[in-house]
Design a protein around this motif. Sequence first.
Motif, mmCIF file in Angstrom:
data_model
loop_
_atom_site.group_PDB
_atom_site.id
_atom_site.type_symbol
_atom_site.label_atom_id
_atom_site.label_comp_id
_atom_site.label_asym_id
_atom_site.label_seq_id
_atom_site.Cartn_x
_atom_site.Cartn_y
_atom_site.Cartn_z
ATOM 1 N N GLN A 201 39.129 40.599 60.944
ATOM 2 C CA GLN A 201 39.238 40.071 59.583
ATOM 3 C C GLN A 201 39.210 41.200 58.576
ATOM 4 O O GLN A 201 40.000 41.233 57.634
ATOM 5 C CB GLN A 201 38.064 39.136 59.288
ATOM 6 N N GLU B 220 40.133 44.157 58.900
ATOM 7 C CA GLU B 220 41.394 44.901 58.914
ATOM 8 C C GLU B 220 42.459 44.193 58.067
ATOM 9 O O GLU B 220 43.111 44.803 57.227
ATOM 10 C CB GLU B 220 41.867 45.031 60.362
ATOM 11 N N THR B 221 42.591 42.888 58.296
ATOM 12 C CA THR B 221 43.582 42.139 57.521
ATOM 13 C C THR B 221 43.224 42.118 56.037
ATOM 14 O O THR B 221 44.082 42.308 55.177
ATOM 15 C CB THR B 221 43.684 40.696 58.063
ATOM 16 N N ARG C 21 44.163 45.224 54.396
ATOM 17 C CA ARG C 21 45.596 45.308 54.112
ATOM 18 C C ARG C 21 45.946 44.530 52.857
ATOM 19 O O ARG C 21 46.751 44.978 52.038
ATOM 20 C CB ARG C 21 46.403 44.776 55.295
ATOM 21 N N ILE C 22 45.356 43.352 52.713
ATOM 22 C CA ILE C 22 45.623 42.577 51.495
ATOM 23 C C ILE C 22 45.127 43.357 50.281
ATOM 24 O O ILE C 22 45.782 43.418 49.243
ATOM 25 C CB ILE C 22 44.961 41.180 51.585
ATOM 26 N N ALA D 269 44.923 46.606 49.995
ATOM 27 C CA ALA D 269 45.867 47.698 49.723
ATOM 28 C C ALA D 269 47.101 47.165 49.015
ATOM 29 O O ALA D 269 47.621 47.778 48.083
ATOM 30 C CB ALA D 269 46.255 48.374 51.030
ATOM 31 N N LEU D 270 47.555 46.001 49.450
ATOM 32 C CA LEU D 270 48.716 45.366 48.809
ATOM 33 C C LEU D 270 48.454 45.143 47.327
ATOM 34 O O LEU D 270 49.298 45.447 46.478
ATOM 35 C CB LEU D 270 48.996 44.037 49.521
ATOM 36 N N ILE D 271 47.253 44.629 47.012
ATOM 37 C CA ILE D 271 46.920 44.368 45.608
ATOM 38 C C ILE D 271 46.834 45.687 44.836
ATOM 39 O O ILE D 271 47.175 45.755 43.656
ATOM 40 C CB ILE D 271 45.616 43.547 45.512
ATOM 41 N N TYR E 219 48.777 48.164 45.256
ATOM 42 C CA TYR E 219 50.139 48.527 44.879
ATOM 43 C C TYR E 219 50.670 47.650 43.751
ATOM 44 O O TYR E 219 51.541 48.050 43.002
ATOM 45 C CB TYR E 219 51.070 48.373 46.083
ATOM 46 N N ARG E 220 50.205 46.434 43.722
ATOM 47 C CA ARG E 220 50.778 45.450 42.806
ATOM 48 C C ARG E 220 49.614 44.740 42.126
ATOM 49 O O ARG E 220 49.274 43.610 42.479
ATOM 50 C CB ARG E 220 51.612 44.460 43.642
ATOM 51 N N ALA F 277 45.198 37.749 42.055
ATOM 52 C CA ALA F 277 45.201 38.146 43.462
ATOM 53 C C ALA F 277 43.843 38.707 43.854
ATOM 54 O O ALA F 277 43.323 38.417 44.931
ATOM 55 C CB ALA F 277 46.302 39.177 43.706
ATOM 56 N N SER G 169 41.435 35.932 44.313
ATOM 57 C CA SER G 169 41.686 35.168 45.534
ATOM 58 C C SER G 169 41.145 35.924 46.766
ATOM 59 O O SER G 169 40.565 35.325 47.663
ATOM 60 C CB SER G 169 43.177 34.867 45.650
#
Lengths: 347, 355
Positions: free
Chosen positions: A284, A286-287, A290-291, A293-295, A297-298, A303, A306
Amino acid sequence: MTTSMTNERISVVFPNYNHGRFLEGMLSALLTQSVRPYEIIVTDDGSTDDSLTILRRLEQEHPEITVLVHEKNQGAVAAVNLAMSHATGEFIFATAADDTIQPGFFEESLALLNKHPEAGMSYAGRRSVTEEGILVQPNPRSSWTPANEPVYIDPEHVVRILNNRGLFILDSTNFYRVDALEEFVPWSPELGPFITSFAAHTIALQRGVCYTPNVLTERRVSSTQYSVEAMRDIDGALVRTDAAINMMENDYGHLWPRKFVMNYRRSEARRIAHLLITDSTVRQAETLGRINALIGYRPSLLARFSLLMLRGALALNNKLDAVFLKWRFRPTFGAMIDRIRWKLGRG
Amino acid sequence: MVDGSTRQSWGDEGEDSSTLFSVFMANYNHGHFIETALTALTTQSLPPDEIIVVDDGSTDDSVEKISRLSATNSSISLIRNETNQGAIAASQRAFDATRGKYVYAASADDWVLPGFIEKTVEMLENNQSAGLCFTLRQETDTEGNVVLRDRPSVRFDTAAFFSPADTRRILLNDGFFIAGTSTVYRRSNLMHYLPWDPELGAFIDGFVAHTIALESGACFIPESLMSRRGGGTRFSLRGSNDPDIVFNRTNRAAFLMADTYGHIWPRGFSEQYRNMAARDLAMTLFAQQKIEFAEYRSKLKKLNNHVPGRLNGFSLALLSIPGGLATRIAQILLLLAYRPSMRRMWIKLTRIRAA
């Protein structure tokens, strides 16, 4: 004792699978013991690294070493069985390629067994190091030792320890008398890695066991090693538990204490539950990372919120699971009372 | 990739008037697929004049298989990279050896269906201004059954030419719609965008195809004329979920859309595109989270059932509620955070209403 010294042949057996980087250390620890082993039998289990080259070279240099080869990987149990079938010594030390031993292990183990001819095997204190050789702090719960000096633990006492403490003989430190080990060889594959522990405890129940608290063996643990099989293949783990209980209740029912067997299923379930929850938490994280890291970037406030909520809910979920399963797989009431009495010294 | 302003220097360099259709292909360890791919090309009603395969240092039996086919069919030629240099470099090397007026970047694990070349060439000959021609695709499982056909995001049921203005409108309304793997390029158009920009990674062919379509227009054939190999699990490539990889690619493409090719791409599309990439990645990660959570719960359930007890299964099921619920809500919130443009949402809504 001195007269029989020459007849005390020690056979060391171990399987190797891609542990090439540890082999030299392991073999030199074996060959520099004050009591040298009579033979060292290694089965290379289809390694894909440079293991076989290293083994062949060492085999040339040292007449004690015999290298057997499985062309294809067949698993540790099959590999160690092949090695054991070639062993001719009166004593067998079954170990692992990535473990190692400290000076004096053979001498001290032999002396103990010679002093207590009734004992079927001996084991020693153990410490754990990481792949890089850093000492792992022992878990205070598992670092319980039955005595502070070298002792012989008779079968009756073994029963008491099993009932009140659970399994206690440390893997990869086991030094067997070959006539005690005989009936368990070849290892049956249905118990999986538990076979060594099962055989050791059964021998202890039959004939008693010697123990030295001196830390004479070293086990290598990697962060990924913690019983990966239990997490990847839960069906297999449960089948193995059933097979072990079946052996304890039927084949060796006269030896294994009923109280222990009653609690064994629960304690195994407790252990597996702990592993499952740990594994799930790691994945969990790890995932979620990743989310995150995504946020990064953006960027978005919504987000972020959430993710925060998800993180919280999953953490809560893991906690609830851990508490519930710990309660669910708790020891039986009688066993808990016994354990308290044991701890107070009235066992 | 060459800056748009210097394109003149490339011209129609390398085109040979006697060669109509060239296929270029990079292969790395696709030995068990490559025969299908090559045979599908050579048995076309209009077979390609040349098929250039660059083997990118395969360690399997690829080279033998390609050599065998090239011995019986003179249009196939094999170029070998001694060491693996990556798909983009290998593909570039293969392209450099082609001479055809039309070029197709085939992949070694996919294959074309009958009529692909004849139909796309016919469209491109009839629409001289079009920079490329693309078709729909299908996906087959390991037994060869068709499991998925491209949903035509473009609502045309006959072959059509989309002018640059049409392309722009479709892009803004529906998002990306050209699949790079089923696209035949007119060499003179593709030359402007070569060599391939390695920073675009897996988006390279999609990006170039859309840029060409926005610049010169595109032909579309609403038939499945190419087949992809499906069957692998969606999450087998964990690397493709790595935000660092996805966003390096996204940032590069967004920069090209807004800056280098800003005169071609619709204004503001790069921001929409960043949102789209974030949304896609977020959904993939959530789907993965959901699968992992379900897997973990089912393992706990098995373990729980293993030890006898009453009502305990029920309690365990109750315990999964907060995690499951939170995953769902968080997914909706993230969808909202990276929502598409109002225009696209409105179009979607009206389409749903119409249906």
